[in-house]
Design an enzyme around this catalytic site. Structure first.
Site, short mmCIF file in Angstrom:
data_model
loop_
_atom_site.label_atom_id
_atom_site.label_comp_id
_atom_site.label_asym_id
_atom_site.label_seq_id
_atom_site.Cartn_x
_atom_site.Cartn_y
_atom_site.Cartn_z
N HIS A 51 22.75 35.06 59.57
CA HIS A 51 21.93 35.38 58.41
C HIS A 51 21.11 36.65 58.67
O HIS A 51 21.09 37.19 59.78
CB HIS A 51 21.01 34.20 58.08
CG HIS A 51 21.74 33.04 57.46
ND1 HIS A 51 21.10 31.92 56.98
CD2 HIS A 51 23.07 32.83 57.24
CE1 HIS A 51 21.99 31.07 56.50
NE2 HIS A 51 23.19 31.60 56.65
N GLU A 53 17.90 37.26 58.94
CA GLU A 53 16.84 37.20 59.94
C GLU A 53 17.39 37.34 61.36
O GLU A 53 16.80 38.02 62.21
CB GLU A 53 16.07 35.89 59.82
CG GLU A 53 15.37 35.70 58.48
CD GLU A 53 16.22 35.00 57.44
OE1 GLU A 53 15.66 34.31 56.58
OE2 GLU A 53 17.48 35.14 57.47
N ARG A 188 35.02 44.96 41.01
CA ARG A 188 35.91 43.91 41.51
C ARG A 188 35.53 43.52 42.94
O ARG A 188 35.55 42.34 43.30
CB ARG A 188 37.36 44.37 41.47
CG ARG A 188 37.94 44.49 40.07
CD ARG A 188 39.38 44.97 40.11
NE ARG A 188 39.96 45.08 38.77
CZ ARG A 188 41.22 45.43 38.52
NH1 ARG A 188 42.04 45.71 39.54
NH2 ARG A 188 41.66 45.50 37.28
N THR A 200 47.20 39.05 28.59
CA THR A 200 46.94 40.20 29.45
C THR A 200 47.96 40.27 30.58
O THR A 200 48.47 41.34 30.91
CB THR A 200 45.51 40.13 30.02
OG1 THR A 200 44.57 40.17 28.93
CG2 THR A 200 45.24 41.29 30.97
N GLU A 285 38.12 40.23 32.82
CA GLU A 285 38.61 41.53 32.34
C GLU A 285 39.46 41.43 31.07
O GLU A 285 40.06 42.42 30.66
CB GLU A 285 39.37 42.24 33.46
CG GLU A 285 38.48 42.76 34.56
CD GLU A 285 39.06 43.95 35.31
OE1 GLU A 285 40.06 44.53 34.84
OE2 GLU A 285 38.53 44.30 36.36
N ALA A 288 40.77 39.87 24.58
CA ALA A 288 39.76 39.61 23.56
C ALA A 288 39.60 38.12 23.26
O ALA A 288 38.49 37.64 23.02
CB ALA A 288 40.12 40.37 22.29
#
Length: 348
Positions: A51, A53, A188, A200, A285, A288
């Site tokens: 992490h 710290e 992305r 798509t 992405e 519609a």
């Protein structure tokens, strides 16, 4: 207070270097300061690894380790107090006898949620909380969305022509310029997954990877609503993890995972599965229909639109930006205009 803000902003800068790499964990930055001089700094670089710290303290030069117990630790999020993939960060703070810790915001996850701060206070460490709190929440909007709403952070993205079309009818259409395309690949790299609709994939046959920016490619997601997408579709190439939701079967073959849906509320089912798989953010992405479905369900957090100066005159219309929206950013990339909107009904 001004000094606290300077060092906390540095924590934010460091934290964002881990964007897209920490999966379900928050992005965190830490700075160690001795007499107005930074002697160590670090950030959470990758899920499952040390992490912020830890990296901060480990960065201190050998000859200055003796100064750690005389320094102030700045950290953008409450230090963890539980054993996960790494030991508790509060234990490290106690080990090095750091006398003063400045924290921007609480970690609201059930495993922490004030326990780290309480441990420090009980050890007679001076703790200050709330420095640039709203900014800290903003840079960790993915994490806080996951914790508060139990779903990924959802970004709707599309490119549209000046007259509001996203493509010519049933044809792959390039609208934005090449530099804007680099920005999209950067986006992305920053999110865990990328989601597109059936049409798509069928029409554009996209790779949905990150080729133009440093960093990883996102997990690909599609709903194959009739289990009829061609096996030659690029998303099936197994070069990156891909989740294919469908109505008929579940299976796993290396990087390709098929998940059967029940046939009702498919969008909500998909989002539930993504949360279960610890996917913290999704870039949607298109197309519609998928965008409109998520807008209708109010399951979105940001909208990012790249508007070109070209005109198509006809084709597939972009969805309308909903009324519960505020524009938070706008900038130009050559002849393209990038507009970013926020969902005003989602409060972190």
């Amino acid at each position: 207070m001004q000094q606290h803000e300077i060092y906390m902003r540095r924590c934010f800068e460091l934290a964002q270097l881990g964007l897209g790499q920490t999966e379900s964990n928050p992005i965190v930055g830490a700075v160690l300061v001795y007499q107005n001089r930074i002697i160590g700094e670090g950030y959470h670089q990758k899920y499952g690894q040390a992490h912020a710290e830890v990296n901060c303290i480990n960065s201190v030069q050998k000859q200055e380790v003796v100064l750690i117990s005389l320094s102030t630790l700045y950290v953008s999020l409450e230090p963890c107090s539980h054993v996960g993939k790494t030991p508790p960060c509060v234990d490290l703070i106690l080990k090095y006898k750091i006398p003063h810790v400045v924290i921007s915001c609480l970690d609201i996850s059930s495993k922490v949620n004030g326990r780290g701060i309480q441990t420090l206070i009980e050890a007679n460490i001076k703790v200050e909380i709330g420095i640039l709190n709203e900014d800290a929440i903003l840079i960790n909007k993915r994490f806080f969305t996951n914790q508060k709403f139990e779903r990924p952070y959802i970004i709707l993205k599309w490119a549209q022509s000046r007259d509001g079309f996203i493509a010519k009818a049933n044809a792959k259409t390039i609208i934005s310029n090449p530099i804007s395309s680099v920005l999209v690949h950067r986006w992305r790299s920053e999110e865990d997954a990328i989601w597109v609709g059936f049409n798509t994939v069928l029409i554009d046959n996209p790779s949905l990877d990150n080729r133009h920016w440093k960093g990883k490619s996102p997990i690909r997601i599609v709903y194959d609503k009739t289990s009829s997408l061609p096996a030659t579709s690029t998303i099936f190439n197994q070069q990156q993890p891909t989740l294919v939701f469908n109505p008929t079967h579940s299976s796993t073959k290396e990087n390709l995972i098929s998940i059967q849906l029940e046939g009702i509320n498919e969008i909500k089912q998909i989002i539930h599965h993504l949360q279960q798989k610890h996917i913290s953010s999704v870039l949607v992405e298109g197309g519609a229909k998928l965008h409109q479905s998520l807008i209708d369900l109010n399951l979105w957090d940001e909208i990012r639109i790249i508007e070109s100066d070209i005109r198509l005159n006809e084709g597939t219309k972009a969805v309308q930006v909903p009324s519960n929206t505020i524009q938070i950013e706008s900038f130009n990339i050559k002849n393209d205009v990038v507009k970013i909107f926020k969902n005003t009904t989602i409060n972190l």
